[in-house]
Design a protein around this motif. Sequence first.
Motif, short mmCIF file in Angstrom:
data_model
loop_
_atom_site.label_atom_id
_atom_site.label_comp_id
_atom_site.label_asym_id
_atom_site.label_seq_id
_atom_site.Cartn_x
_atom_site.Cartn_y
_atom_site.Cartn_z
N ARG A 196 0.87 -1.19 0.00
CA ARG A 196 0.00 0.00 0.00
C ARG A 196 0.89 1.22 0.00
O ARG A 196 1.83 1.33 0.78
N PHE A 197 0.57 2.16 -0.89
CA PHE A 197 1.40 3.35 -1.01
C PHE A 197 0.48 4.58 -1.03
O PHE A 197 -0.69 4.48 -1.41
N ASP A 234 -5.52 17.84 6.19
CA ASP A 234 -5.86 16.82 5.18
C ASP A 234 -5.98 15.47 5.89
O ASP A 234 -5.01 14.97 6.45
N ALA A 235 -7.19 14.93 5.87
CA ALA A 235 -7.42 13.63 6.51
C ALA A 235 -7.78 12.58 5.45
O ALA A 235 -8.59 11.66 5.68
N SER A 236 -7.18 12.71 4.28
CA SER A 236 -7.46 11.73 3.23
C SER A 236 -6.63 10.47 3.45
O SER A 236 -5.73 10.44 4.30
N GLY A 237 -6.93 9.45 2.69
CA GLY A 237 -6.28 8.16 2.86
C GLY A 237 -4.78 8.22 2.63
O GLY A 237 -4.03 7.49 3.27
N SER A 238 -4.31 9.07 1.72
CA SER A 238 -2.88 9.13 1.43
C SER A 238 -2.08 9.62 2.63
O SER A 238 -0.87 9.40 2.68
N MET A 239 -2.76 10.29 3.56
CA MET A 239 -2.04 10.78 4.74
C MET A 239 -1.76 9.65 5.73
O MET A 239 -0.88 9.78 6.57
N ASN A 240 -2.56 8.61 5.60
CA ASN A 240 -2.36 7.48 6.51
C ASN A 240 -1.28 6.57 5.95
O ASN A 240 -1.54 5.44 5.53
N PHE A 241 -0.09 7.04 5.90
CA PHE A 241 1.00 6.30 5.26
C PHE A 241 2.32 6.74 5.87
O PHE A 241 2.48 7.87 6.30
N GLY A 242 3.22 5.83 5.85
CA GLY A 242 4.59 6.16 6.23
C GLY A 242 4.89 5.80 7.67
O GLY A 242 4.02 5.53 8.47
N GLU A 243 6.13 5.77 7.88
CA GLU A 243 6.64 5.46 9.23
C GLU A 243 7.74 6.46 9.55
O GLU A 243 8.84 6.37 8.98
N PRO A 244 7.50 7.48 10.34
CA PRO A 244 6.29 7.81 11.12
C PRO A 244 5.11 8.15 10.22
O PRO A 244 5.30 8.69 9.13
N ASN A 269 -10.43 12.68 17.21
CA ASN A 269 -11.43 11.82 16.59
C ASN A 269 -11.29 11.69 15.08
O ASN A 269 -12.01 10.92 14.44
N SER A 270 -10.41 12.46 14.54
CA SER A 270 -10.30 12.43 13.07
C SER A 270 -9.52 11.19 12.62
O SER A 270 -8.64 10.70 13.30
N LYS A 271 -9.91 10.67 11.46
CA LYS A 271 -9.23 9.53 10.85
C LYS A 271 -8.85 9.88 9.42
O LYS A 271 -9.54 10.67 8.78
N ALA A 272 -7.82 9.26 8.97
CA ALA A 272 -7.38 9.55 7.60
C ALA A 272 -7.83 8.42 6.68
O ALA A 272 -7.31 7.31 6.74
N ASP A 273 -8.79 8.74 5.86
CA ASP A 273 -9.18 7.80 4.81
C ASP A 273 -9.97 8.55 3.75
O ASP A 273 -10.33 9.71 3.93
N GLY A 274 -10.20 7.88 2.67
CA GLY A 274 -10.93 8.50 1.58
C GLY A 274 -10.02 9.33 0.69
O GLY A 274 -8.81 9.43 0.91
N GLU A 275 -10.62 9.87 -0.35
CA GLU A 275 -9.85 10.62 -1.34
C GLU A 275 -9.71 12.08 -0.95
O GLU A 275 -10.50 12.61 -0.16
N THR A 276 -8.72 12.69 -1.53
CA THR A 276 -8.52 14.12 -1.29
C THR A 276 -9.38 14.87 -2.29
O THR A 276 -9.01 15.00 -3.47
N ILE A 277 -10.54 15.33 -1.83
CA ILE A 277 -11.47 16.03 -2.72
C ILE A 277 -11.89 17.34 -2.07
O ILE A 277 -12.19 17.39 -0.87
N LEU A 279 3.35 -4.87 -6.13
CA LEU A 279 2.07 -4.41 -6.66
C LEU A 279 1.66 -3.24 -5.78
O LEU A 279 1.20 -3.42 -4.65
N MET A 280 1.85 -2.05 -6.28
CA MET A 280 1.58 -0.84 -5.49
C MET A 280 0.07 -0.58 -5.49
O MET A 280 -0.55 -0.50 -6.55
N GLU A 281 -0.47 -0.42 -4.27
CA GLU A 281 -1.90 -0.16 -4.13
C GLU A 281 -2.11 1.26 -3.67
O GLU A 281 -1.53 1.69 -2.65
N ASP A 282 -2.88 1.99 -4.40
CA ASP A 282 -3.14 3.38 -4.03
C ASP A 282 -3.95 3.42 -2.73
O ASP A 282 -4.98 2.75 -2.60
N SER A 283 -3.48 4.19 -1.76
CA SER A 283 -4.14 4.23 -0.44
C SER A 283 -5.50 4.92 -0.50
O SER A 283 -6.30 4.77 0.42
N GLU A 284 -5.73 5.68 -1.53
CA GLU A 284 -7.01 6.36 -1.63
C GLU A 284 -7.98 5.61 -2.55
O GLU A 284 -9.10 5.29 -2.18
N SER A 285 -7.54 5.29 -3.74
CA SER A 285 -8.46 4.70 -4.72
C SER A 285 -8.42 3.17 -4.73
O SER A 285 -9.32 2.53 -5.25
#
Lengths: 686, 293
Positions: A36-37, B89-99, B154-162, B227-233
Amino acid sequence: MSNLLFNNWLLLGGLLAVAIPVIIHLLLKRRPQRLRFSTLRFFKDQDESAKKRRRLRNLLLLSLRMLLVALLVLAFARPYLMGSANASGKAPRRYVVGVVDRSASMRAADHWQRTIDFLREQLKDLTENDRVALVACGDTTDVLSEWVPPGKIKPVLDELKPGLGGAQLAAGLTEAAGLVASREGSEPATVLLVSDLQSHSCGGLKNVVFSPETELRIEAISERELDNVSITELKPSGPGTFAVGFQNWSGKSSRTIRFDLVADGGKPVNSIVLLPAGVKTNVVLSPGNLAPGWHQLEIHAQSNDALDLDDDRYLAVNVPQPLVVWCVEAGHPAKEFEQETFFLRSALSPTDDQTPYYLAETVSTSEVFGRLQKESPALILLSGLHVVPPELPAALQRFTEQGGGLILFVGESVRADRYNIDWHGLLPANLGRVAGDLEVPEEFWHLSPDQTDDRLFTVFRGSENGDIAQPFFKRRFELIPGEGANVLAIFGDGKPFVIAKERGRGRVVLVNTSADTGWNDWPKRRTFVPWVHSLAGFATGQTPWLDGGAGRAREWGTPLVFEAGNSLAGQTVTVRDPAGEISKVTVDNTGGAKVSPTRLGVYSLLDESGKVREQIAMNLPVAESALDFLSPAEIQSSIKRVQMAGQAGAIAALMNVGQKELWRIILGTGLVLLLAESLLANRTWA
Amino acid sequence: MTASDQLDTAWLSSLGDLSLVAKSVVEGFMSGLHRSPFLGYSTEFASYRQYIQGDNLKHVDWKVWGRTDELYVKQFEDDTNLRGHIFLDASGSMNFGEPNKFAYARLLAAALACLMSRQHDAPGLTTFGGERVETLPPRSHRNQIDDLLILLANSKADGETIARPELLQVVETMTRRGIAVVISDLFGTGDDLLEVLRKLRLQRQEVLLFHIVSPEEMDFDLGGEFLMEDSESGEVIPVHAASFRQEYLKRIEQFCGATATTCDKLEIDYRRLRTDQPLEDALTFYFEERMAM
C-alpha cells in the motif's frame, strides 16, 4: 581440419544440468508483494522500454547461467580438437597416409583420374611441416612412400598407374596402421582410403585394427553402379570347341554384345550374344581345325561399357598329338558300317574338320598280336569276340601292364565260360549268365541316373548336358567283379555296367553291353560320343581335351610360371610377352621359369630355335568386372578400434599438446561469464 | 523532548496525550509571550493616528485635541485579534509512512492550535478527507482549544482528497483577515487542493502550507517488484521499485518543485516537512511567518 572429441563422452550426459537454472528460476519465482502506497500518481506512465530491458536482462541472466553449467560440464568432459593448434601456438604436424586402390576396376570410367585429382587436392591442403605416406593396393600391397613432406609425394603420384589385378584393401589399411604406429610425432594421424570400394576388395576388413585416435577417411570413387559386361571365361568345351563365358554385371539394362574369336591372329569368328540384366551365359564356338601344337585364342567383345579391359580374354591351347586307337574286329565286313566297332570309331573321330584327339583304325584279331610287337597304340577296343586267339590275352596283358588301355565289350557272340577262361587274369569280372530277351520289347534296362562313381560321367554333369538314363539295354551279362576291380557304372537296378581294374600302368575296362546296337540303342543317342570319349579317356588315363588341350590361362595376380624342366635349372630361357617383347628368365631349381607379367595376353616360352615350347595366357581377374561396391559406412563399421600397446604415452602426450587447452579455455570462459553474470545480476536498470 | 519522542504514534493515540504533547511542544518551543503584530484597541498604547470618520469616539485622545485642536485616535497593541484556521488533510494518502504522516500532521495541527491559543489568537480547525468535512470555526473562547483537540483526536485519515463543496463553503465564510494553515501531502486527484489554496488567498488569508511527506515517499528506498496499491483509490500498479527509483525520485522532486512554484505565485508560504523532521522546525516556520504579519 579439426574435429572436436572428448575424453569422457559419458560426462556429456551432464548437459542435462543446464535445466537446473531454469528449474531454480521456476521454483523461486514469486508473485510480487502487494504494497500500500500513499499515491500512485508517480508510478503511472512507466517507461515500457525499461520493462523490456529488464526482461531482456533476465533472459540474458538465465542464458548465462545455463551456459555456465554447460561449460562446466564440457570442461569435465575434457574436450580436445584433433589437429588443433598446440600450446606453443604452432600448428601441429599432421600425418596422413593415403591408401590408394589401384586394382583393375579403378580403370573403369574416370575412376583413376578422379582418384589422382582427389589426392592432389588433398596434398594442397597440407603444409611442408606435415608428413604424408602412400600405400598402393593392387595384386600386391606396396608402401610407395613412407613419411615424407607432401611435396615429395607429388612425383610418386605422377608415376602411379592402376594395375591389372585385384586389391585387398584390408592389407593396405593394415600397412597404413603400421605406418601410423611408426610415425615420429604423437599427433593424431589420418588414414585416407581412396577406392571404388568394390565388394570383393573389402574382404578381411574385420581383421584391420586401428587405434581410436586414428581418423579413417574414405573417399568413395564409385558412387553409383556402372553398366559393365565382361568375358568371364574362355576354355575348351569339347574336341575342337571352346566355351566363352559372358556376364552382364548390370542389374538394370540388357545388352547385345558382338564378339570375335581369333585363333593365332587369324580370321576371326564373329558372333552375337544377348545378355539380359544380371545374366551369365556361355557360348560354344569352334575356331576351326587346330593342328597339334600350341595355339593362342583371343576373344574380343565390343561392349562399350565402363570397363574395357574385361572385354578381352585369352587362352593358350596345346593341341596334343592324336591318340592311336585300335578297334579290334573278329572279321572284316565289306561295309564299314557293318563292323561292330563302327560306332565307337565314329564317336572317337566325330567330324573331319575338328581336331582329332583320337586316331582310330580297325584291326582284325589276327593282326593284333603281330602289330603289338612293333606298335604301341594308346587304346585297344575289343568288340565281343566269339573266338579268342590263344596268344592274344598274353599280348594284351603285357600291353596293359606297359600303360595301354584296353576296353572289352561283350555281345551275342560272347560265350561266358570261354571268356572267363580265355581272358583269365585280364578280365576285371567273371561273366555269368546272359539276361534279357531281344524278342521281348518290354524287357530292358536303363543306366542309373545316380551313378555313385562319376569318373565316366563328368561330362554329363548339368541338366543340359544329356541324360544317361535315356539309352536302353535289352541284354546283359550277370557280372561278378574280380579282386581289385571297381564298378564304375551301374544299371538302374544296381547291376554292374562298367567294371575296371588297374593292371600294371594300364587299365582294363569291361563294358557290359555290345559295341554296336545289338544289345542297346546308345549309339543313336547324343550322349554316346561324350560317353565314348570319357570311356577312352579313363582307359588311357589321358584326356586330351581336358589336359593339354584345356589350354592354360591365369588371372592376374597368380604366378606365371613356365615348366621349363629340371634339366634347365639355373639356365636362362627366352620368354616372349603378348607385345612380342623378348626377355630372359632364369629357371629355378624346380624347373620353373617365373615371369613377371606386364600386360594381359599370351606369354610364350621359346626354345633355342625360337619355337614355342609352352604358352600361358594372362587374363584380368573376373572379380574385377563386378563393379558393385560397399558404402564407406560399412567399411568404417568393419574396422576394429583397439587401443594399441604403447599408445598410452602417445595419448598422454596428446593431452599435453593441445587437449588440455580446450578445457582451460572453457573454464576461463566460464569464469568470465560468471563475472558478467554477477555484474548483470547486481545491476539495476531503469 | 526529542522529535522522535513526540512522534511516537502509540503515545499520540489518546486525546489526553495529544493535548499534553501539543502543549508540551508549544511550551518547549516558546520562551515567552510574543506580542501581537496587529494593532487593536487593547490596553497597551501603541501610537496615534488621525481620526477618520467612523472611528469610535471613545478612542479619541481628547488631551491631544485640547493641545493641538486636532482629533487623534489612540492606538493600542492588540494580542488577540488573529483568526488562525487550520486545514488538516485527513485523506487516505495521509495514513501512510513510518512515522505516520497523519499522526505527524495531527500533532502539528494540535501544536499550532495550542500556539495560537496561547497567543490569544482564535484557532479554528477543518479536517477534510473523502466525504467528510468537519470544521470548528475559529474562536477565542477558552474551551476552543479543548474542542479542537477533541476534533483532532477523533479524526481519521481515509478516503480521497477532494475539495468538497462543504470545504469550499468553509473557506468562503472566512471573511475576516487571518491566517490559514494548510497541512496536507497534496496527493489528491486533480487540482482540488490548489483551488482551495487559491480561494483562501482570495479570502485575504495569509496561507501557510505544510507539505507533509514521509521518508518512504521521498527516499523510495525499496527493492524488488511490488504491486503498489493506491491508499485512496485502491488502484494497483506493478512496479519494479529498484529499477524505477530514479525515475520516481525525479518525478516527486518535480512535483514538490512545481507545488512550491505555484505557492510562490499565489504568495503562499510553502514548507515541506518530512515526518522524521522535528516539529520545532514547523513551529519556528509558523512563528516567523506569524511575526511577520
